[in-house]
Design an enzyme around this catalytic site. Structure first.
Site, short mmCIF file in Angstrom:
data_model
loop_
_atom_site.label_atom_id
_atom_site.label_comp_id
_atom_site.label_asym_id
_atom_site.label_seq_id
_atom_site.Cartn_x
_atom_site.Cartn_y
_atom_site.Cartn_z
N HIS A 72 0.85 -1.18 0.00
CA HIS A 72 0.00 0.00 0.00
C HIS A 72 0.89 1.24 0.00
O HIS A 72 2.05 1.20 0.42
CB HIS A 72 -0.90 0.01 1.23
CG HIS A 72 -1.97 -1.03 1.18
ND1 HIS A 72 -3.15 -0.91 1.88
CD2 HIS A 72 -2.05 -2.22 0.53
CE1 HIS A 72 -3.91 -1.97 1.65
NE2 HIS A 72 -3.26 -2.78 0.83
N GLU A 74 1.02 3.90 1.87
CA GLU A 74 1.56 4.29 3.17
C GLU A 74 2.71 3.38 3.59
O GLU A 74 3.74 3.87 4.05
CB GLU A 74 0.46 4.24 4.25
CG GLU A 74 -0.68 5.19 4.01
CD GLU A 74 -1.86 4.56 3.27
OE1 GLU A 74 -3.00 4.95 3.56
OE2 GLU A 74 -1.64 3.70 2.40
N CYS A 104 -6.17 2.43 5.53
CA CYS A 104 -6.90 1.19 5.82
C CYS A 104 -6.39 0.64 7.15
O CYS A 104 -5.47 1.19 7.76
CB CYS A 104 -6.71 0.17 4.70
SG CYS A 104 -5.05 -0.56 4.67
N CYS A 107 -2.56 -0.14 7.11
CA CYS A 107 -1.74 1.07 7.09
C CYS A 107 -1.84 1.84 8.40
O CYS A 107 -0.85 2.41 8.86
CB CYS A 107 -2.14 1.94 5.90
SG CYS A 107 -1.76 1.14 4.33
#
Length: 182
Positions: A72, A74, A104, A107
């Site tokens: 992801h 992040e 999410c 993250c």
């Protein structure tokens, strides 16, 4: 005068200057993110800045490209920040994370353990899920948990720009990646 996004948790409210800085960065990220989608990246982008406004790291979502659910934006950005600063604890550096969408569950955990002090995001998770079908995960009281750890969260900064990028992603027919059966 102080301005705030819809969500503000943490130690303090944003000043006008902080809001304008966050707004500028989020809009730049959304603009770049739109171009990255055309190159096959996922619809999320994150950047870490120091307190003086210097860019430390910026990375897109590479889940589909790297064929790894951990990639992801992040997490990719935090990994690059740790590598660049040669530290597992980012707290002494007083860093800020800017993200095109609310983190999410995965993250949020990574951010919490990284030492990042402030998080700024564009689109909220409910809009991400509604527009794209991505599963953002169960995040019970995550912003208050951040506040307990002295991490401030400022959200829904220029959300329409982010919603437009997400709609563009969906319109391209790109994969909505999540585990089978979810």
């Amino acid at each position: 005068m102080q301005v705030t996004g819809k969500y503000v948790y943490g130690l303090d409210q944003m000043t006008d200057a902080e809001y304008e800085k966050a707004r500028r960065i989020i809009l730049e990220l959304q603009h770049e993110n739109s171009k990255l989608i055309e190159e096959g990246y996922g619809p999320f982008l994150a950047a870490v800045y120091d307190k003086n406004g210097n860019l430390i790291a910026k990375m897109p979502n590479t889940v589909a490209k790297d064929k790894c659910c951990l990639c992801h934006a992040e997490v990719n950005t935090l990994r690059k920040t740790h590598e660049k600063l040669q530290a597992y604890d980012l707290a002494p550096f007083d860093l800020e994370l800017y993200v095109t969408a609310e983190p999410c569950i995965m993250c949020a955990g990574a951010i919490m353990w990284s030492g990042i002090k402030k998080v700024f995001f564009g689109v909220n998770s409910s809009d991400v899920e509604r527009i794209t079908g991505f599963d953002e995960g169960f995040k019970p009281d995550w912003m208050n948990e951040f506040a307990k750890r002295n991490i401030s969260v400022y959200g829904e900064i220029e959300p329409e720009a982010g919603r437009e990028v997400l709609r563009k992603y969906v319109a391209t027919g790109k994969e909505i990646y999540k585990p089978s059966g979810v």
